[in-house]
Design a protein around this motif. Sequence first.
Motif, PDB file in Angstrom:
ATOM      1  N   MET A  95      -1.317 -30.970 -10.853  1.00 42.42           N
ATOM      2  CA  MET A  95      -0.776 -31.961 -11.757  1.00 42.42           C
ATOM      3  C   MET A  95       0.739 -31.803 -11.733  1.00 42.42           C
ATOM      4  O   MET A  95       1.252 -30.694 -11.663  1.00 42.42           O
ATOM      5  N   GLN A  96       1.432 -32.923 -11.774  1.00 41.48           N
ATOM      6  CA  GLN A  96       2.885 -32.863 -11.833  1.00 41.48           C
ATOM      7  C   GLN A  96       3.424 -33.983 -12.710  1.00 41.48           C
ATOM      8  O   GLN A  96       2.849 -35.069 -12.781  1.00 41.48           O
ATOM      9  N   VAL A  97       4.530 -33.690 -13.374  1.00 37.88           N
ATOM     10  CA  VAL A  97       5.265 -34.671 -14.163  1.00 37.88           C
ATOM     11  C   VAL A  97       6.695 -34.648 -13.639  1.00 37.88           C
ATOM     12  O   VAL A  97       7.333 -33.587 -13.605  1.00 37.88           O
ATOM     13  N   THR A  98       7.180 -35.803 -13.187  1.00 40.18           N
ATOM     14  CA  THR A  98       8.476 -35.872 -12.529  1.00 40.18           C
ATOM     15  C   THR A  98       9.330 -36.973 -13.152  1.00 40.18           C
ATOM     16  O   THR A  98       8.865 -38.098 -13.302  1.00 40.18           O
ATOM     17  N   PRO A  99      10.594 -36.678 -13.517  1.00 39.89           N
ATOM     18  CA  PRO A  99      11.469 -37.714 -14.080  1.00 39.89           C
ATOM     19  C   PRO A  99      12.116 -38.586 -12.995  1.00 39.89           C
ATOM     20  O   PRO A  99      12.356 -38.133 -11.871  1.00 39.89           O
ATOM     21  N   TYR A 100      12.383 -39.824 -13.388  1.00 35.15           N
ATOM     22  CA  TYR A 100      13.069 -40.796 -12.544  1.00 35.15           C
ATOM     23  C   TYR A 100      14.193 -41.404 -13.378  1.00 35.15           C
ATOM     24  O   TYR A 100      13.956 -41.887 -14.485  1.00 35.15           O
ATOM     25  N   TYR A 101      15.422 -41.348 -12.874  1.00 33.41           N
ATOM     26  CA  TYR A 101      16.562 -41.982 -13.545  1.00 33.41           C
ATOM     27  C   TYR A 101      17.691 -42.141 -12.543  1.00 33.41           C
ATOM     28  O   TYR A 101      17.665 -41.534 -11.470  1.00 33.41           O
ATOM     29  N   ASN A 102      18.692 -42.953 -12.887  1.00 33.79           N
ATOM     30  CA  ASN A 102      19.821 -43.257 -11.995  1.00 33.79           C
ATOM     31  C   ASN A 102      19.340 -43.651 -10.597  1.00 33.79           C
ATOM     32  O   ASN A 102      19.882 -43.228  -9.585  1.00 33.79           O
ATOM     33  N   SER A 103      18.257 -44.441 -10.557  1.00 29.74           N
ATOM     34  CA  SER A 103      17.694 -44.989  -9.316  1.00 29.74           C
ATOM     35  C   SER A 103      17.155 -43.933  -8.349  1.00 29.74           C
ATOM     36  O   SER A 103      17.135 -44.149  -7.141  1.00 29.74           O
ATOM     37  N   ALA A 104      16.718 -42.782  -8.879  1.00 26.75           N
ATOM     38  CA  ALA A 104      16.191 -41.738  -7.993  1.00 26.75           C
ATOM     39  C   ALA A 104      15.165 -40.872  -8.721  1.00 26.75           C
ATOM     40  O   ALA A 104      15.245 -40.681  -9.933  1.00 26.75           O
ATOM     41  N   VAL A 105      14.217 -40.341  -7.956  1.00 25.46           N
ATOM     42  CA  VAL A 105      13.263 -39.354  -8.462  1.00 25.46           C
ATOM     43  C   VAL A 105      13.966 -38.000  -8.450  1.00 25.46           C
ATOM     44  O   VAL A 105      14.688 -37.673  -7.507  1.00 25.46           O
ATOM     45  N   HIS A 106      13.769 -37.205  -9.489  1.00 25.99           N
ATOM     46  CA  HIS A 106      14.422 -35.891  -9.580  1.00 25.99           C
ATOM     47  C   HIS A 106      13.363 -34.797  -9.648  1.00 25.99           C
ATOM     48  O   HIS A 106      13.042 -34.274 -10.717  1.00 25.99           O
ATOM     49  N   ILE A 107      12.856 -34.416  -8.462  1.00 35.21           N
ATOM     50  CA  ILE A 107      11.804 -33.399  -8.419  1.00 35.21           C
ATOM     51  C   ILE A 107      12.314 -32.033  -8.864  1.00 35.21           C
ATOM     52  O   ILE A 107      11.529 -31.179  -9.246  1.00 35.21           O
ATOM     53  N   GLU A 108      13.629 -31.823  -8.847  1.00 36.99           N
ATOM     54  CA  GLU A 108      14.175 -30.546  -9.294  1.00 36.99           C
ATOM     55  C   GLU A 108      13.930 -30.303 -10.786  1.00 36.99           C
ATOM     56  O   GLU A 108      13.996 -29.172 -11.255  1.00 36.99           O
ATOM     57  N   TYR A 109      13.638 -31.356 -11.533  1.00 37.44           N
ATOM     58  CA  TYR A 109      13.333 -31.223 -12.961  1.00 37.44           C
ATOM     59  C   TYR A 109      11.845 -31.454 -13.249  1.00 37.44           C
ATOM     60  O   TYR A 109      11.447 -31.577 -14.390  1.00 37.44           O
ATOM     61  N   GLY A 110      11.041 -31.522 -12.225  1.00 42.44           N
ATOM     62  CA  GLY A 110       9.610 -31.734 -12.410  1.00 42.44           C
ATOM     63  C   GLY A 110       8.911 -30.493 -12.938  1.00 42.44           C
ATOM     64  O   GLY A 110       9.405 -29.369 -12.817  1.00 42.44           O
ATOM     65  N   ILE A 111       7.748 -30.716 -13.532  1.00 44.52           N
ATOM     66  CA  ILE A 111       6.900 -29.628 -14.011  1.00 44.52           C
ATOM     67  C   ILE A 111       5.598 -29.715 -13.220  1.00 44.52           C
ATOM     68  O   ILE A 111       5.010 -30.792 -13.095  1.00 44.52           O
ATOM     69  N   TYR A 112       5.145 -28.591 -12.695  1.00 43.85           N
ATOM     70  CA  TYR A 112       3.974 -28.562 -11.824  1.00 43.85           C
ATOM     71  C   TYR A 112       2.959 -27.556 -12.344  1.00 43.85           C
ATOM     72  O   TYR A 112       3.315 -26.472 -12.787  1.00 43.85           O
ATOM     73  N   PHE A 113       1.675 -27.895 -12.274  1.00 39.78           N
ATOM     74  CA  PHE A 113       0.593 -27.027 -12.712  1.00 39.78           C
ATOM     75  C   PHE A 113      -0.531 -27.068 -11.695  1.00 39.78           C
ATOM     76  O   PHE A 113      -0.813 -28.109 -11.124  1.00 39.78           O
ATOM     77  N   MET A 114      -1.202 -25.945 -11.531  1.00 38.33           N
ATOM     78  CA  MET A 114      -2.453 -25.931 -10.768  1.00 38.33           C
ATOM     79  C   MET A 114      -3.561 -26.177 -11.773  1.00 38.33           C
ATOM     80  O   MET A 114      -3.624 -25.512 -12.809  1.00 38.33           O
ATOM     81  N   THR A 115      -4.400 -27.145 -11.509  1.00 36.76           N
ATOM     82  CA  THR A 115      -5.516 -27.439 -12.405  1.00 36.76           C
ATOM     83  C   THR A 115      -6.794 -26.937 -11.773  1.00 36.76           C
ATOM     84  O   THR A 115      -7.002 -27.085 -10.576  1.00 36.76           O
ATOM     85  N   GLY A 116      -7.627 -26.323 -12.588  1.00 35.02           N
ATOM     86  CA  GLY A 116      -8.874 -25.767 -12.086  1.00 35.02           C
ATOM     87  C   GLY A 116     -10.031 -26.733 -12.280  1.00 35.02           C
ATOM     88  O   GLY A 116      -9.888 -27.803 -12.858  1.00 35.02           O
ATOM     89  N   ALA A 117     -11.184 -26.332 -11.807  1.00 30.72           N
ATOM     90  CA  ALA A 117     -12.391 -27.131 -11.993  1.00 30.72           C
ATOM     91  C   ALA A 117     -12.848 -27.022 -13.442  1.00 30.72           C
ATOM     92  O   ALA A 117     -12.578 -26.043 -14.124  1.00 30.72           O
ATOM     93  N   GLY A 118     -13.503 -28.035 -13.926  1.00 25.93           N
ATOM     94  CA  GLY A 118     -13.987 -28.015 -15.309  1.00 25.93           C
ATOM     95  C   GLY A 118     -12.854 -28.258 -16.287  1.00 25.93           C
ATOM     96  O   GLY A 118     -11.896 -28.953 -15.987  1.00 25.93           O
TER      97      GLY A 118
END
Length: 68
Positions: A1-24
């Motif tokens: 799962m990831q949440v990534t911001p977009y502003y000033n006409s660009a995606v900013h993956i450097e400020y994204g939050i990432y998680f590994m999601t398990g089964a169930g």
Amino acid sequence: MQVTPYYNSAVHIEYGIYFMTGAGRSSAFGAVSFLIEVPSQTVFNLTFNSSVTTTEGTLTLVIHKMRR
């Protein structure tokens, strides 16, 4: 799962939050803070991607105008 911001006409993956999601049932928590310069009107979006179904989410967003 990831949440990534977009502003000033660009995606900013450097400020994204990432998680590994398990089964169930699983949960994830993350926090990120950043300052951005917005020299002109811009669109701000948060993009959410996940390979599993999500039923609930919470976001706290603070926008503060800083003077030069």
